[in-house]
Design an enzyme around this catalytic site. Structure first.
Site, PDB file in Angstrom:
ATOM      1  NE  ARG A 195      -5.573  -9.273  -0.398  1.00 33.87           N
ATOM      2  CZ  ARG A 195      -5.884  -8.170  -0.537  1.00 33.87           C
ATOM      3  NH1 ARG A 195      -6.631  -7.644   0.292  1.00 33.87           N
ATOM      4  NH2 ARG A 195      -5.706  -7.906  -1.916  1.00 33.87           N
ATOM      5  CG  ASN A 236      -2.170  -0.850   1.037  1.00 32.54           C
ATOM      6  OD1 ASN A 236      -1.967  -1.978   0.255  1.00 32.54           O
ATOM      7  ND2 ASN A 236      -3.242  -0.784   1.753  1.00 32.54           N
TER       8      ASN A 236
END
Length: 425
Positions: A295, A160
């Protein structure tokens, strides 16, 4: 590789289950050849020692402050709290220097920064956590996103835009400071650059989190352009232009060497299918450089979004590309042209986002494309892999960018790049 259940079925079916990603461990390193093991063992030991040192630092602060639970820092996204698009004069002003002071206060002992921190608020207090609560709100049993230590999560990361944004803003403030004192900013900048050097794997890649956290965070991470952002920082630092002109020759040299090692990792990790180079995955196993999952809904696959950005890096930051680098670019661009989708659009409907027939629309690209078949695939929170995006649960179908036209910009750049670098006959 994708775990298939009974082979590929007809379109509109579940075609596999997303496998977990292995952490970097001494046991796995022991499987390498003897000449490779030493560098990897040194890296792993350094990471483990630094993780313990970071935790010990915070614990000592908490003891002195008389608290038993770390203070929760404010949460925000990097682009909002650390703007990099202001005019040059803004970075010499009070607001920018305040943000730089907060950045310095939140730098971890390792030299990096946690993600999703509000750097435009108050400086860090003794005993305050180095990262806010970044835990997923959808954790279930066996979820790939479950951290080994829930209270020590993303403490030092390139995810991020963390760490790279802090380094860039510090550089801008230093460059715009004039005669003002910038010693604290320069020290934090140098430690941040050193953090990137220390976090780099022996093969040139970067994990998502360092010191290592385990699981998919240990993978070489192209996801969300994390490694590209690091490479761009190193490229600009090595050039010493604009806001990086203050950097020493020694630091520039280290950045150039680190960039070159990162480039070799990118070339080595380009997926080869049926004997042909294609594109890149979102993340690679650090030891094998084979595609791995992240994920639950992010499978090992050819990934169009991150690959397009990687190609832009190769085309724009290599003014004199080698034959190998040119082959890499041409092969990937050819694959993108083959993977174009026409006559469909990814849009909002009364039932949420869906892929719908749209005559004349395109091109768009699926985010994930299965290695070997070149068919779009899609992951769900239960780790199931589908070949029809409309089959996904509403939460995942609406909560992820499964299709985009982003590679168009890269292909437009490729046309001019081809003219600049005509293929040898």
């Amino acid at each position: 590789m994708l775990i298939l259940m009974g082979g590929l079925a007809a379109f509109g079916s579940t075609v596999g289950t997303n496998p977990p990603t292995q952490s970097l461990t001494r046991g796995r390193i022991a499987q390498l050849s003897l000449d490779q093991q030493h560098a990897w063992l040194l890296y792993l030991d350094r990471s483990q020692k630094q993780r313990q040192a970071d935790k010990k630092f915070l614990h000592a602060e908490m003891v002195r402050a008389g608290i038993h639970v770390p203070i929760e820092p404010p949460h925000d996204y990097s682009a909002r709290s650390m703007p990099l698009d202001r005019v040059e004069a803004w970075y010499g002003g009070e607001e920018a220097r305040h943000i730089a002071d907060v950045i310095v206060s939140f730098q971890t002992p390792a030299g990096g920064w946690g993600k999703n921190l509000a750097m435009n608020k108050e400086p860090r207090h003794p005993g305050e956590a180095f990262a806010p609560d970044n835990l997923s709100h959808f954790l279930g049993s066996g979820d790939f996103d479950t951290p080994a230590e829930p209270n020590w999560n993303y403490v030092g990361t390139i995810d991020n835009d963390a760490t790279t944004t802090e380094i860039r803003l510090l550089a801008k403030v230093i460059a715009a400071a004039g005669n003002a004192d910038t010693s604290s900013y320069r020290a934090a900048f140098a430690r941040g650059a050193d953090y990137l050097f220390k976090a780099q794997y022996p093969n040139g890649g970067w994990p998502q989190v360092w010191p290592l956290e385990g699981g998919y965070h240990d993978a070489v991470t192209y996801n969300d352009d994390a490694m590209v952002e690091v490479m761009e920082i190193l490229h600009d630092l090595a050039d010493g232009k604009d806001e990086f002109s203050f950097a020493s020759q020694r630091l520039r040299k280290r950045a150039a060497e680190s960039f070159e090692r990162g480039l070799q990792c990118i070339l080595a990790s380009q997926i080869v299918s049926d004997g042909k180079r294609t594109v890149w995955p979102q993340q690679d196993d650090p030891l094998t450089l084979k595609p791995v999952s992240a994920r639950n809904f992010e499978p090992p696959a050819q990934c169009t979004s991150e690959s397009a950005t990687l190609l832009l890096l190769l085309m724009e930051d290599l003014p004199h590309p080698s034959r190998e680098e040119q082959r890499s670019v041409r092969s990937a661009a050819a694959w993108f042209e083959k993977a174009e989708i026409y006559g469909q659009s990814w849009q909002r409907t009364a039932e949420g986002r869906k892929l719908v027939p749209s005559p004349g629309a395109g091109p768009i690209w699926a985010r994930y494309v299965q290695i070997g078949s070149d068919r779009p695939i899609f992951g769900d929170r239960d780790k199931s892999i589908h070949d029809d995006v409309n089959e996904l649960s509403a939460e995942r179908r609406n909560g992820y960018r499964w299709y985009s036209g982003d590679p168009l910009r890269m292909l437009a750049r490729f046309k001019t790049w081809e003219e600049e670098h005509p293929e040898s006959r």
